[in-house]
Scaffold this motif. Structure first.
Motif, PDB file in Angstrom:
ATOM      1  N   THR A 230       0.838  -1.202   0.000  1.00 21.33           N
ATOM      2  CA  THR A 230       0.000   0.000   0.000  1.00 21.33           C
ATOM      3  C   THR A 230       0.868   1.245   0.000  1.00 21.33           C
ATOM      4  OG1 THR A 230      -1.795  -1.142   1.164  1.00 21.33           O
ATOM      5  CG2 THR A 230      -1.767   1.261   1.275  1.00 21.33           C
ATOM      6  N   ALA A 231       1.909   1.254   0.832  1.00 17.11           N
ATOM      7  CA  ALA A 231       2.808   2.407   0.896  1.00 17.11           C
ATOM      8  C   ALA A 231       3.530   2.603  -0.428  1.00 17.11           C
ATOM      9  CB  ALA A 231       3.818   2.218   2.021  1.00 17.11           C
ATOM     10  N   ALA A 232       3.949   1.505  -1.049  1.00 13.39           N
ATOM     11  CA  ALA A 232       4.642   1.606  -2.334  1.00 13.39           C
ATOM     12  C   ALA A 232       3.721   2.157  -3.411  1.00 13.39           C
ATOM     13  CB  ALA A 232       5.183   0.238  -2.742  1.00 13.39           C
ATOM     14  N   ARG A 233       2.503   1.665  -3.431  1.00 12.62           N
ATOM     15  CA  ARG A 233       1.542   2.135  -4.425  1.00 12.62           C
ATOM     16  C   ARG A 233       1.259   3.627  -4.254  1.00 12.62           C
ATOM     17  NH1 ARG A 233      -0.863   1.739  -9.444  1.00 12.62           N
ATOM     18  NH2 ARG A 233      -2.865   2.822  -9.360  1.00 12.62           N
ATOM     19  N   LEU A 234       1.052   4.066  -3.031  1.00 12.91           N
ATOM     20  CA  LEU A 234       0.758   5.472  -2.781  1.00 12.91           C
ATOM     21  C   LEU A 234       1.942   6.350  -3.155  1.00 12.91           C
ATOM     22  CD1 LEU A 234      -1.272   7.528  -1.780  1.00 12.91           C
ATOM     23  CD2 LEU A 234      -0.457   7.135   0.552  1.00 12.91           C
ATOM     24  N   ALA A 235       3.150   5.892  -2.811  1.00  9.87           N
ATOM     25  CA  ALA A 235       4.343   6.665  -3.158  1.00  9.87           C
ATOM     26  C   ALA A 235       4.486   6.792  -4.667  1.00  9.87           C
ATOM     27  CB  ALA A 235       5.581   6.010  -2.557  1.00  9.87           C
ATOM     28  N   CYS A 236       4.236   5.707  -5.384  1.00 12.45           N
ATOM     29  CA  CYS A 236       4.328   5.742  -6.848  1.00 12.45           C
ATOM     30  C   CYS A 236       3.321   6.713  -7.447  1.00 12.45           C
ATOM     31  CB  CYS A 236       4.098   4.342  -7.417  1.00 12.45           C
ATOM     32  SG  CYS A 236       5.452   3.182  -7.132  1.00 12.45           S
ATOM     33  N   GLN A 237       2.098   6.649  -6.976  1.00 12.11           N
ATOM     34  CA  GLN A 237       1.075   7.539  -7.518  1.00 12.11           C
ATOM     35  C   GLN A 237       1.420   8.994  -7.243  1.00 12.11           C
ATOM     36  OE1 GLN A 237      -0.514   5.511  -9.751  1.00 12.11           O
ATOM     37  NE2 GLN A 237      -2.341   6.662  -9.242  1.00 12.11           N
ATOM     38  N   ARG A 238       1.941   9.270  -6.064  1.00 11.34           N
ATOM     39  CA  ARG A 238       2.275  10.655  -5.733  1.00 11.34           C
ATOM     40  C   ARG A 238       3.401  11.188  -6.600  1.00 11.34           C
ATOM     41  NH1 ARG A 238       1.450  10.427   0.906  1.00 11.34           N
ATOM     42  NH2 ARG A 238      -0.822  10.760   0.817  1.00 11.34           N
ATOM     43  N   GLU A 239       4.228  10.311  -7.125  1.00  9.97           N
ATOM     44  CA  GLU A 239       5.270  10.746  -8.052  1.00  9.97           C
ATOM     45  C   GLU A 239       4.674  11.254  -9.361  1.00  9.97           C
ATOM     46  OE1 GLU A 239       8.024   7.554  -8.550  1.00  9.97           O
ATOM     47  OE2 GLU A 239       8.567   7.507  -6.418  1.00  9.97           O
TER      48      GLU A 239
END
Length: 235
Positions: free
Chosen positions: A84-93
């Motif tokens: 979940t953290a990885a997905r959110l970080a990717c989207q925020r990029e």
């Protein structure tokens, strides 16, 4: 007669286009904690977009868990949290704006126009948008994942116009053509213009109107003059 409001699409319009390779790399980062092959995870994300874009899968942890189970994996709490953290970080990029985006919004506001954002998006943008630098520059935000409908649903265009307190006929709509948005806006009486920037061809978009026969701009900066003088908008 000039426009009273300008409505922008988000992805590929206010932000740069996203090529397929970036989506692959992002999928790899969220697949890793789950132990799911990247190709399978990318396919699960792509196939679930219609559900995620209308908020049908719930919050992000619930979404990740459901997709993992569809891939045959029942993640533990630690793996779920990491994915979940990885997905959110990717989207925020991806929530990085074109060089002329914020300046364009500021100039439109100085000229007295109201500004809206209408996006087909998933929960990550809804959670993050209030913290982005465009937030104080817009008067209305309508997101598919919160409304339970996607472009070109007529109600989305009518809703953003209502929230801007502006008749649809007084609205200029600007987008890269994803989700049949330009035809959708036109059908509701808006003047629609495609943003066909230099990176337009590399965008990995859903159901984009590549054959749009109407007017287009190559930069967002063109919107400022056109909003004050519709005669500048020509096919």
């Amino acid at each position: 007669m000039s426009f009273s409001a300008v409505i922008f699409d988000f992805f590929g319009t206010l932000t740069p286009s996203t090529p397929s390779g970036i989506w692959d790399e992002h999928a790899a980062r969220s697949a890793a904690p789950l132990g799911i092959p990247v190709e399978q995870w990318r396919r699960a994300l792509d196939e679930s977009f219609p559900e995620r874009a209308v908020g049908a899968m719930g919050d992000l942890p619930r979404t990740i868990r459901t997709l993992a189970r569809r891939c045959g994996v029942d993640p533990g709490d630690e793996a779920l949290a990491a994915a979940t953290a990885a997905r959110l970080a990717c989207q925020r990029e991806l929530f990085v704006f074109r060089d002329d985006a914020l300046e364009t919004l500021e100039r439109l506001r100085r000229d007295g126009l109201r500004i809206g954002v209408l996006s087909d998006c998933t929960i990550e943008l809804a959670e993050t948008l209030p913290t982005l630098p465009l937030a104080p520059l817009v008067d209305a935000v309508v997101l598919s994942c919160q409304e339970g409908r996607r472009k070109p649903d007529p109600e989305l265009f009518r809703q953003v116009a209502r929230e801007l307190d502006t008749p649809t006929g007084d609205c200029l709509y600007v987008g890269d053509g994803g989700g049949d948005e330009l035809s959708g806006a036109t059908a509701q009486g808006m003047t629609a213009v495609m943003l066909r920037a230099g990176d337009w061809a590399i965008n990995d978009a859903h159901a984009r109107e590549d054959s749009w026969p109407g007017p287009f701009f190559s930069t967002l900066s063109h919107v400022v003059a056109a909003a004050g003088d519709p005669a500048l908008i020509t096919a």
